[in-house]
Motif scaffolding. Sequence first.
Motif, mmCIF file in Angstrom:
data_model
loop_
_atom_site.group_PDB
_atom_site.id
_atom_site.type_symbol
_atom_site.label_atom_id
_atom_site.label_comp_id
_atom_site.label_asym_id
_atom_site.label_seq_id
_atom_site.Cartn_x
_atom_site.Cartn_y
_atom_site.Cartn_z
ATOM 1 N N UNK A 226 43.875 49.837 47.848
ATOM 2 C CA UNK A 226 43.651 49.572 46.417
ATOM 3 C C UNK A 226 42.874 48.267 46.206
ATOM 4 N N UNK A 227 43.278 47.221 46.945
ATOM 5 C CA UNK A 227 42.595 45.927 46.777
ATOM 6 C C UNK A 227 41.145 46.008 47.284
ATOM 7 N N UNK A 334 43.219 42.923 53.747
ATOM 8 C CA UNK A 334 44.331 43.000 54.711
ATOM 9 C C UNK A 334 45.044 41.640 54.808
ATOM 10 N N UNK A 335 44.263 40.586 54.935
ATOM 11 C CA UNK A 335 44.824 39.223 55.062
ATOM 12 C C UNK A 335 45.627 38.876 53.801
ATOM 13 N N UNK A 336 45.008 39.118 52.635
ATOM 14 C CA UNK A 336 45.660 38.756 51.369
ATOM 15 C C UNK A 336 46.958 39.557 51.197
ATOM 16 N N UNK A 337 46.926 40.840 51.460
ATOM 17 C CA UNK A 337 48.112 41.688 51.257
ATOM 18 C C UNK A 337 49.212 41.295 52.246
ATOM 19 N N UNK A 354 47.945 32.855 50.041
ATOM 20 C CA UNK A 354 47.032 33.897 50.558
ATOM 21 C C UNK A 354 45.608 33.636 50.071
ATOM 22 N N UNK A 355 45.495 33.316 48.771
ATOM 23 C CA UNK A 355 44.151 33.059 48.223
ATOM 24 C C UNK A 355 43.591 31.746 48.771
ATOM 25 N N UNK A 383 44.344 41.116 38.811
ATOM 26 C CA UNK A 383 44.726 42.176 39.763
ATOM 27 C C UNK A 383 46.095 41.832 40.341
ATOM 28 N N UNK A 384 46.925 42.833 40.516
ATOM 29 C CA UNK A 384 48.198 42.604 41.225
ATOM 30 C C UNK A 384 48.566 43.860 41.998
ATOM 31 N N UNK A 385 49.340 43.659 43.087
ATOM 32 C CA UNK A 385 49.769 44.821 43.873
ATOM 33 C C UNK A 385 50.884 45.534 43.138
ATOM 34 N N UNK A 386 50.822 46.839 43.051
ATOM 35 C CA UNK A 386 51.886 47.558 42.344
ATOM 36 C C UNK A 386 53.224 47.425 43.079
ATOM 37 N N UNK A 387 54.318 47.390 42.353
ATOM 38 C CA UNK A 387 55.664 47.359 42.911
ATOM 39 C C UNK A 387 55.989 45.972 43.397
#
Length: 387
Positions: A226-227, A334-337, A354-355, A383-387
Motif C-alpha cells: 500500500x505504501x 519496507x524500511x518505514x513499515x 522511521x522517517x 498517509x497512515x498504515x491501516x489497523x
Amino acid sequence: MKDLNYKSFRILAVDDDSTIRDLYQGILKSNSPSAALPNFELTCCSQGDEAVEAVKRSFEDDAPFAVAFLDLNMPPGPDGEWTAEEIHKVDPRIITVVVTGYRSTNFSKTGQQARFSDKLLYLQKPFHPREIIQFATALSIKWQAQKQLLTMHADLENLVEQRTAELVKSNRLLKIEIENRKRMQQELQQSFESLKIAMHSTIQAISMTVEKRDPYTSGHQQRVANLAKTIAEELELPESQIESIYMAAGIHDIGKISLPAEILVKPIPLSDIEISLVQAHAQAGYDILKGIDFPWAIADIVLQHHERMDGSGYPLGLAGDNIVFEARIICVADVVETMASHRPYRPSIGMDKALEEIVNNRGVLYDPQVVDACLKIFKEKDFSFPG
Ligand SMILES: [Fe+2]
C-alpha cells in the motif's frame, strides 16, 4: 454516321391508296446504300389496324420499325392519328409521320395533345420523293441514336447498380468485420481482466502462505504494498508500473518461505549465521518467481528490494541506477513499515524515527526522489498504515 453502325432500317408505309403505296416502294426500295444514305426495308399496309399488327410482329421478331409514314384518312378503317397512337402503345420508340392532303388539319394542336408528341411529325401531300427520303434518313438516324443512347443509359444504370451493390456488400462485410473485432477486443479485455484478478488472487494467496508462518509480521507485505503504491502514485509513474510495484511489494518477502520457522518467530536478536540465512530470502524469492511469466519483471524487483543506493545492500551489492526503480521504492516502503511496526525481538521504533532514518540516509542508502515522495505523503497527505 459510321459511329451509328447501321446497315438498314425498317420503314412502315400505311396508305389506303395503292398508288401512294407504289410511290413509297419506288422511292424507298430503289434507294441503294451509299456513304450518305442508309438502306431501307419497306413494309406497306393499306389500313391502320393492319399496320398495328405489323408493328406487333416486328416487335416479336426483334426487328422493330424505325419510322412509320401514316396516311391521315384511310376509309373505311381508322385514321392515321389513331394508328399512330396504337402503334406507340406497342412500340414507344417508333417515329411516326402523319401524311395528309388536308390543309385544314390543325397539326400543332394534334401534335401537342399526343402523349408521344416528340415521336409524331406531319408531312403534307403532295410530297416530293426527296422529302420522303430525307424524312426516312434523318428520322432513322435519330431513332438509331436514341436507341444507342438508351442502351448506354441502361448499361450505365446497370454499372451503377452493380457498383452500388458491391459497395453495399463490402460495407456490410466491413461492418461485420468491425463488430467481430470489437467483440474480440472486448473478449480479450475481459480475459485480460480475469487473468489480472486471478494473478492478484494468487499473489495474495502466496503472500498469506508466507505470513502464516510468521505471525509477528502478519500483514507486513500488504502494508508495504500500500505504501509503495502510494509513493509510486505520488511520483506520477505510469499505471502499469504502479501495478507492477504493488504486485511485487505484495510478495517481496516470499523467499522467507524457505527459512526455518524458528528464525522467523525468534523473539531475540539473530546471530550472524541466522542473519545471513534471513538475507538469503531475496535470492530465494527471485528463484521462486523467475519461472513465472508475469507481464513485469517481478522477480528482479523482489531480488533487489534490499539493495541500497551506496552498494551496501544485498544480495548483489548493486548501487544507484543499477537498482531497478521499482525496487528502490519498495526498499523505502519496507524500511518505514518495518521500523514503525512491532517485531518479535523489539517493540515499534515509531513513525518519527522511521522517517528520520530515511531522511538521514536520503541519497546514501535510499533514492532521494523516493524519500521526498514518501515524506510528502506522510506529512502533507496524512498517509497512515491501516489497523
Ligand atoms: Fe525483505
